[in-house]
Design a protein around this motif. Structure first.
Motif, PDB file in Angstrom:
ATOM      1  N   GLN A 191       5.551   6.548  -9.930  1.00 47.30           N
ATOM      2  CA  GLN A 191       4.782   5.360 -10.296  1.00 47.30           C
ATOM      3  C   GLN A 191       5.222   4.117  -9.523  1.00 47.30           C
ATOM      4  O   GLN A 191       5.039   2.988  -9.984  1.00 47.30           O
ATOM      5  CB  GLN A 191       4.917   5.108 -11.804  1.00 47.30           C
ATOM      6  CG  GLN A 191       4.472   6.264 -12.675  1.00 47.30           C
ATOM      7  CD  GLN A 191       3.004   6.598 -12.469  1.00 47.30           C
ATOM      8  OE1 GLN A 191       2.144   5.714 -12.382  1.00 47.30           O
ATOM      9  NE2 GLN A 191       2.697   7.889 -12.384  1.00 47.30           N
ATOM     10  N   ASP A 217       4.069   2.476  -7.119  1.00 47.47           N
ATOM     11  CA  ASP A 217       3.035   1.474  -6.818  1.00 47.47           C
ATOM     12  C   ASP A 217       2.881   0.455  -7.933  1.00 47.47           C
ATOM     13  O   ASP A 217       2.388  -0.659  -7.694  1.00 47.47           O
ATOM     14  CB  ASP A 217       1.688   2.158  -6.568  1.00 47.47           C
ATOM     15  CG  ASP A 217       1.670   2.955  -5.274  1.00 47.47           C
ATOM     16  OD1 ASP A 217       2.565   2.718  -4.427  1.00 47.47           O
ATOM     17  OD2 ASP A 217       0.786   3.813  -5.107  1.00 47.47           O
ATOM     18  N   HIS A 218       3.285   0.825  -9.148  1.00 47.98           N
ATOM     19  CA  HIS A 218       3.135  -0.071 -10.295  1.00 47.98           C
ATOM     20  C   HIS A 218       4.452  -0.759 -10.661  1.00 47.98           C
ATOM     21  O   HIS A 218       4.547  -1.368 -11.732  1.00 47.98           O
ATOM     22  CB  HIS A 218       2.615   0.722 -11.503  1.00 47.98           C
ATOM     23  CG  HIS A 218       1.354   1.477 -11.229  1.00 47.98           C
ATOM     24  ND1 HIS A 218       0.122   0.855 -11.061  1.00 47.98           N
ATOM     25  CD2 HIS A 218       1.121   2.805 -11.059  1.00 47.98           C
ATOM     26  CE1 HIS A 218      -0.809   1.765 -10.825  1.00 47.98           C
ATOM     27  NE2 HIS A 218      -0.224   2.963 -10.813  1.00 47.98           N
ATOM     28  N   MET A 219       5.450  -0.660  -9.793  1.00 45.67           N
ATOM     29  CA  MET A 219       6.772  -1.196 -10.112  1.00 45.67           C
ATOM     30  C   MET A 219       7.202  -2.333  -9.193  1.00 45.67           C
ATOM     31  O   MET A 219       8.380  -2.689  -9.153  1.00 45.67           O
ATOM     32  CB  MET A 219       7.820  -0.071 -10.038  1.00 45.67           C
ATOM     33  CG  MET A 219       7.632   1.025 -11.042  1.00 45.67           C
ATOM     34  SD  MET A 219       8.930   2.293 -10.890  1.00 45.67           S
ATOM     35  CE  MET A 219       8.550   3.318 -12.314  1.00 45.67           C
ATOM     36  N   LYS A 220       6.291  -2.877  -8.465  1.00 44.73           N
ATOM     37  CA  LYS A 220       6.677  -3.858  -7.437  1.00 44.73           C
ATOM     38  C   LYS A 220       7.297  -5.114  -8.026  1.00 44.73           C
ATOM     39  O   LYS A 220       8.217  -5.691  -7.443  1.00 44.73           O
ATOM     40  CB  LYS A 220       5.474  -4.183  -6.574  1.00 44.73           C
ATOM     41  CG  LYS A 220       5.030  -2.986  -5.727  1.00 44.73           C
ATOM     42  CD  LYS A 220       3.844  -3.288  -4.855  1.00 44.73           C
ATOM     43  CE  LYS A 220       3.448  -2.052  -4.041  1.00 44.73           C
ATOM     44  NZ  LYS A 220       2.252  -2.286  -3.207  1.00 44.73           N
ATOM     45  N   ASP A 221       6.805  -5.558  -9.181  1.00 42.66           N
ATOM     46  CA  ASP A 221       7.383  -6.753  -9.801  1.00 42.66           C
ATOM     47  C   ASP A 221       8.823  -6.482 -10.236  1.00 42.66           C
ATOM     48  O   ASP A 221       9.720  -7.299 -10.005  1.00 42.66           O
ATOM     49  CB  ASP A 221       6.548  -7.188 -11.008  1.00 42.66           C
ATOM     50  CG  ASP A 221       5.203  -7.763 -10.596  1.00 42.66           C
ATOM     51  OD1 ASP A 221       5.054  -8.129  -9.418  1.00 42.66           O
ATOM     52  OD2 ASP A 221       4.312  -7.829 -11.459  1.00 42.66           O
ATOM     53  N   TRP A 222       9.047  -5.304 -10.876  1.00 45.11           N
ATOM     54  CA  TRP A 222      10.408  -4.950 -11.278  1.00 45.11           C
ATOM     55  C   TRP A 222      11.299  -4.766 -10.063  1.00 45.11           C
ATOM     56  O   TRP A 222      12.434  -5.248 -10.025  1.00 45.11           O
ATOM     57  CB  TRP A 222      10.387  -3.651 -12.095  1.00 45.11           C
ATOM     58  CG  TRP A 222      11.761  -3.057 -12.247  1.00 45.11           C
ATOM     59  CD1 TRP A 222      12.720  -3.432 -13.128  1.00 45.11           C
ATOM     60  CD2 TRP A 222      12.336  -2.014 -11.444  1.00 45.11           C
ATOM     61  NE1 TRP A 222      13.864  -2.683 -12.952  1.00 45.11           N
ATOM     62  CE2 TRP A 222      13.650  -1.804 -11.920  1.00 45.11           C
ATOM     63  CE3 TRP A 222      11.863  -1.235 -10.392  1.00 45.11           C
ATOM     64  CZ2 TRP A 222      14.495  -0.846 -11.354  1.00 45.11           C
ATOM     65  CZ3 TRP A 222      12.701  -0.280  -9.846  1.00 45.11           C
ATOM     66  CH2 TRP A 222      14.000  -0.089 -10.326  1.00 45.11           C
ATOM     67  N   LYS A 263       7.830   6.601  -3.483  1.00 49.43           N
ATOM     68  CA  LYS A 263       7.238   7.522  -4.462  1.00 49.43           C
ATOM     69  C   LYS A 263       7.834   8.923  -4.319  1.00 49.43           C
ATOM     70  O   LYS A 263       7.734   9.732  -5.245  1.00 49.43           O
ATOM     71  CB  LYS A 263       5.721   7.583  -4.271  1.00 49.43           C
ATOM     72  CG  LYS A 263       5.012   6.281  -4.594  1.00 49.43           C
ATOM     73  CD  LYS A 263       3.536   6.320  -4.211  1.00 49.43           C
ATOM     74  CE  LYS A 263       2.753   7.266  -5.092  1.00 49.43           C
ATOM     75  NZ  LYS A 263       1.301   7.188  -4.825  1.00 49.43           N
TER      76      LYS A 263
END
Length: 350
Positions: free
Chosen positions: A51, A53-58, A69
């Motif tokens: 996942q 692609d959905h963790m860029k802020d973290w 990935k």
């Protein structure tokens, strides 16, 4: 350098830096990453997660250099010498095998695998590769349990007769989690099975279980329960009992008693505060800490620090592959006891 040492010069050796790749950035993966950020001589190079692609802020605040990935990018990186496996259990053996063959030291979350055969195969690969392997049984590194272990080992309470372990979670997991977790004995009680071996210093010889689905009857579809009493018979004659529940509404209930011929050693719950308020109406105190992240974070830090010390000093790890194999075998025996209603022998590891 040898010439200079022979003539009395002191040579400062370059400090060892462990370059780390973390496979799996869920709750436990992020906990390890956050703790390692503050450790000296540890470089967090890459974290992998499907996942990503959905963790860029973290990721931007994680302290990790790279996000990918594909975990194989970590395995194939020659600069990375340590791999933390925080991926789902179904992937553990595959990743362990690939990491060991690549010459990387391995820290793996429990359990190693649901299959005893595949776990033992992975153990052979790790031994042949000559890499360090540590399993994440973090409770061994809790200061209170470690102190109890020391008291038992030194016979401060005499010969150990009874070992009681109380382990109750604050809330049950989702049915989706239960469907792939391996059940209560593999995902929850396995910590208690390891603690039983750790505190007693003896192998578990036989297991007997009674229990039921008293919190959520729907978990019966997975041949699982949420409430259990587990009786243990040890090789040295000691008897033990483990009390498990998926739901203690007052908080994370983690207690232990080692009862011996000279006395008893008890570990009570860690609470939000030690303050007690005494009023006419009664006495009030704080609830136990909510869950394992709060209760055991210091233990998570200690286990990782000792893992790096074992690597840097070429020493034995404090919690190894055989510990994982035996905890799994006790868990499997517990499941068989539940299904058959009989006491089940635990197979020794040869």
């Amino acid at each position: 350098m040898k010439y200079l040492k022979e003539r009395g010069y002191q040579i400062m050796e370059k400090e060892k830096v462990n370059v780390v790749g973390v496979i799996g950035a869920g709750r436990i993966g992020r906990l390890h990453i956050n703790n390692m950020r503050n450790m000296p001589n540890v470089r967090l190079k890459t974290v992998s997660d499907p996942q990503a692609d959905h963790m860029k802020d973290w990721f931007s605040e994680s302290g990790v250099e790279n996000l990918t990935k594909d975990y194989k990018n970590i395995i194939s990186d020659p600069e990375i010498n340590v791999v933390f496996i925080c991926a789902p259990t179904s992937l553990h053996v595959q990743i362990i095998t690939e990491a060991a063959k690549a010459g990387k030291h391995i820290f793996c979350e429990k359990p190693i695998c649901f299959s005893d055969e595949n776990t033992c195969k992975a153990h052979k690969v790790v031994k042949q590769a000559g890499v360090k392997f540590q399993l994440g049984f973090n409770r061994r590194f809790d200061r209170n349990f470690a102190k109890t272990k020391e008291l038992v080992k030194n016979k401060a309470i005499g010969d150990l007769h009874i070992l009681k372990i109380q382990s109750r979670d604050p809330e049950p997991p989702s049915l989706e989690y239960v469907s792939h977790s391996g059940g209560i004995f593999m995902d929850m009680s396995i910590h208690d099975f390891d603690m039983a071996r750790f505190i007693s210093g003896s192998e578990v010889e036989e297991v007997y279980v009674v229990g039921g689905a008293l919190i959520n009857p729907e978990i019966k579809q997975y041949e699982d329960i949420d409430t259990a009493l587990i009786t243990l018979k040890f090789e040295n004659g000691l008897v033990g009992v483990i009390d498990n529940s998926r739901q203690a509404v007052y908080g994370y209930d983690q207690q232990l008693e080692a009862f011996g011929s000279k006395g008893s050693a008890k570990v009570n719950n860690e609470k939000e505060s030690s303050v007690e308020v005494l009023l006419k109406e009664g006495v009030k105190s704080s609830n136990p800490l909510h869950f394992f992240l709060e209760r055991y974070n210091d233990a998570f830090i200690e286990e990782v620090e000792q893992f790096f010390e074992a690597i840097n000093n070429d020493e034995e790890v404090p919690c190894g592959f055989v510990d994982g194999i035996m905890a799994q075998r006790i868990a499997s025996a517990a499941k068989e006891s539940l299904l058959t209603g009989l006491p089940i022998k635990v197979e020794k590891y040869q």
